[in-house]
Design a protein around this motif. Sequence first.
Motif, PDB file in Angstrom:
ATOM      1  N   MET A   1      -2.246  15.225  24.571  1.00 64.61           N
ATOM      2  CA  MET A   1      -1.030  15.626  25.238  1.00 64.61           C
ATOM      3  C   MET A   1      -1.377  16.160  26.627  1.00 64.61           C
ATOM      4  O   MET A   1      -2.391  16.830  26.803  1.00 64.61           O
ATOM      5  N   ASP A   2      -0.521  15.893  27.572  1.00 59.90           N
ATOM      6  CA  ASP A   2      -0.728  16.315  28.953  1.00 59.90           C
ATOM      7  C   ASP A   2      -0.753  17.839  29.059  1.00 59.90           C
ATOM      8  O   ASP A   2       0.162  18.523  28.596  1.00 59.90           O
ATOM      9  N   LYS A   3      -1.804  18.367  29.687  1.00 58.70           N
ATOM     10  CA  LYS A   3      -1.979  19.812  29.805  1.00 58.70           C
ATOM     11  C   LYS A   3      -0.846  20.462  30.596  1.00 58.70           C
ATOM     12  O   LYS A   3      -0.369  21.535  30.239  1.00 58.70           O
ATOM     13  N   PHE A   6       2.209  20.804  28.398  1.00 61.15           N
ATOM     14  CA  PHE A   6       2.014  21.875  27.422  1.00 61.15           C
ATOM     15  C   PHE A   6       2.258  23.245  28.047  1.00 61.15           C
ATOM     16  O   PHE A   6       2.854  24.125  27.423  1.00 61.15           O
ATOM     17  N   HIS A  20      -1.364  24.771  20.475  1.00 57.38           N
ATOM     18  CA  HIS A  20      -1.533  23.359  20.112  1.00 57.38           C
ATOM     19  C   HIS A  20      -2.554  23.256  19.001  1.00 57.38           C
ATOM     20  O   HIS A  20      -3.710  23.614  19.175  1.00 57.38           O
ATOM     21  N   ARG A  22      -4.628  20.864  17.479  1.00 52.13           N
ATOM     22  CA  ARG A  22      -5.113  19.510  17.757  1.00 52.13           C
ATOM     23  C   ARG A  22      -5.415  18.741  16.476  1.00 52.13           C
ATOM     24  O   ARG A  22      -5.240  17.532  16.426  1.00 52.13           O
ATOM     25  N   ASP A  25      -2.098  17.751  15.328  1.00 52.76           N
ATOM     26  CA  ASP A  25      -1.298  17.270  16.451  1.00 52.76           C
ATOM     27  C   ASP A  25       0.127  17.833  16.386  1.00 52.76           C
ATOM     28  O   ASP A  25       1.112  17.107  16.301  1.00 52.76           O
ATOM     29  N   VAL A  38       3.734  16.236  17.445  1.00 51.05           N
ATOM     30  CA  VAL A  38       3.492  15.517  18.692  1.00 51.05           C
ATOM     31  C   VAL A  38       3.229  14.071  18.286  1.00 51.05           C
ATOM     32  O   VAL A  38       2.292  13.798  17.545  1.00 51.05           O
ATOM     33  N   ARG A  39       4.080  13.167  18.736  1.00 54.57           N
ATOM     34  CA  ARG A  39       3.947  11.755  18.375  1.00 54.57           C
ATOM     35  C   ARG A  39       3.735  10.930  19.635  1.00 54.57           C
ATOM     36  O   ARG A  39       4.538  11.003  20.565  1.00 54.57           O
ATOM     37  N   ASP A  40       2.645  10.178  19.654  1.00 55.66           N
ATOM     38  CA  ASP A  40       2.311   9.349  20.826  1.00 55.66           C
ATOM     39  C   ASP A  40       2.299  10.176  22.106  1.00 55.66           C
ATOM     40  O   ASP A  40       2.843   9.779  23.136  1.00 55.66           O
ATOM     41  N   ASP A  41       1.710  11.376  22.024  1.00 54.99           N
ATOM     42  CA  ASP A  41       1.604  12.317  23.149  1.00 54.99           C
ATOM     43  C   ASP A  41       2.947  12.868  23.617  1.00 54.99           C
ATOM     44  O   ASP A  41       3.055  13.411  24.712  1.00 54.99           O
ATOM     45  N   ILE A  42       3.978  12.749  22.799  1.00 56.13           N
ATOM     46  CA  ILE A  42       5.303  13.273  23.152  1.00 56.13           C
ATOM     47  C   ILE A  42       5.690  14.342  22.131  1.00 56.13           C
ATOM     48  O   ILE A  42       5.802  14.058  20.938  1.00 56.13           O
TER      49      ILE A  42
END
Length: 59
Positions: A1-3, A6, A20, A22, A25, A38-42
């Motif tokens: 995920m984009d820092k 977050f 988070h 990890r 996720d 968090v799914r597919d970085d979303i």
Amino acid sequence: MDKKLFEILACPLCKGDLSHNREKDELVCRPCGMAFPVRDDIPVMLESEARTLTTDERL
């Protein structure tokens, strides 16, 4: 995920800070006892999609 993403996210219920997990996720709000997936970085910040933390996870 984009820092950067977050850093600006907050719990949709209490507006508090998130951590988070990890491994799972998830974004975790310990005061509310909720974990948001968090799914597919979303991040999915919907209460209906969140799971309740176990007593051990809240510590």
